[in-house]
Scaffold this active site. Sequence first.
Site, short mmCIF file in Angstrom:
data_model
loop_
_atom_site.label_atom_id
_atom_site.label_comp_id
_atom_site.label_asym_id
_atom_site.label_seq_id
_atom_site.Cartn_x
_atom_site.Cartn_y
_atom_site.Cartn_z
N GLU A 199 0.90 -1.24 -0.10
CA GLU A 199 0.15 -0.11 -0.10
C GLU A 199 1.02 1.10 0.11
OE1 GLU A 199 -2.37 0.63 3.57
OE2 GLU A 199 -3.60 2.00 2.69
N ASP A 278 -11.97 1.70 4.35
CA ASP A 278 -12.65 2.27 5.48
C ASP A 278 -13.65 3.14 5.08
OD1 ASP A 278 -10.82 1.43 7.74
OD2 ASP A 278 -9.57 1.95 5.99
N1 ADE Z 1 -6.44 -0.06 8.95
C1 ADE Z 1 -7.41 0.31 8.71
N2 ADE Z 1 -7.47 0.75 7.20
C2 ADE Z 1 -5.90 0.42 6.98
C3 ADE Z 1 -5.39 0.48 5.79
N3 ADE Z 1 -5.84 1.13 4.37
N4 ADE Z 1 -3.93 0.19 5.81
C4 ADE Z 1 -3.68 -0.41 6.81
N5 ADE Z 1 -4.38 -0.56 7.90
C5 ADE Z 1 -5.55 -0.03 7.90
ZN ZN Z 2 -7.13 -1.91 4.71
#
Ligand code: ADE
Ligand code: ZN
Length: 337
Positions: A199, A278
């Site tokens: 990410e 999220d």
């Molecule tokens: N916890 C909640 N969303 C997250 C994300 N996008 N990357 C890492 N941890 C997370």
């Molecule tokens: Zn995540």
Amino acid sequence: MDLETFIRRLPKAELHLHIEGSLEPELMFELARRNGVVLPYGSVEELRAAYAFTDLQSFLDIYYAGAAALLHEQDFFDLAMAYFQRAAADGVVHAELFFDPQTHMARGVAFETVLDGLERAATEARERLGITSRLILCFLRHLSEAEAFETLEQAQPHHHRFHGVGLDSSELGHPPSKFERVFACCHDLGLRLVAHAGEEGPPEYVWEALDLLRIERVDHGVRSAEDPLLLERLVRERVPLTVCPLSNVKLRVFPELAQHNLKALLDKGLCITLNSDDPAYFGGYLGQNFLASAEALDLSRADLTTLARNSLEAAFVTQAERAPWLAELESVAGLGY
Ligand code: ADE
Ligand code: ZN
């Protein structure tokens, strides 16, 4: 059929959803009032105004603060039920929910309280909304290996009540290798394995997650694009990537949705799925992730069908559960061209 209707009617699985990240500001304030918790924001508007993130950590700081409103079984039930209702309205037929027990246990909330509330909502969602689901326990990677082992020990009596484990929170500086032994134990317990990797972290973290943690799906994984050998492997082994387009823009992994690499990765033959991560924080649930991506990246209806089909194929379900969804998907796809 217009694009929104087409997207809604495609049966979809959501495979990357942090249930704590679906806590809408209105419910957060309601729970805080109910529980006598003082939030560091005066109003819903003030809280929303703070949702101007610069990177993953700036989001996580607010996300963990918001989770403080969750204390009782009923809170976890209300949280998950609100998500299931929105997901059902978007045409989600199956959802795999991440939950972060360490966030709650640090505040004195018992593991069972979290699990009881989420499980009761999952049962009701199946009966009332026709959505099936699985729970995936995530370890917080900014905490230690010893703390992850402690969490696993507390979770162990309940391990038949969740389906798999994942790894989330601050990625940079916390490589998958830190949790190799924890994941080996989880593997031996028969749990399904996933992890956030690539990410914000480099492609090496994706290699580690595959080789050391033995994960079956990569959460995000978009930085894999920097490593042609890794891409070859992901295609060859058909390892699904749970990509979260709106999240990636809000957390500045990509400057704009039009510059997101999901279409390029799909065209290279990777098993790309779309997810909302999220949604209460990033401005959209699954339908909105599909629609915004379709518009920004000029995705065809065949692309959208492939993304939905990939999600059904990558879900941790049996062939018997999958077959009717796939049949419905092909029938909707046939109407859409
Ligand atoms: N916890 C909640 N969303 C997250 C994300 N996008 N990357 C890492 N941890 C997370
Ligand atoms: Zn995540």
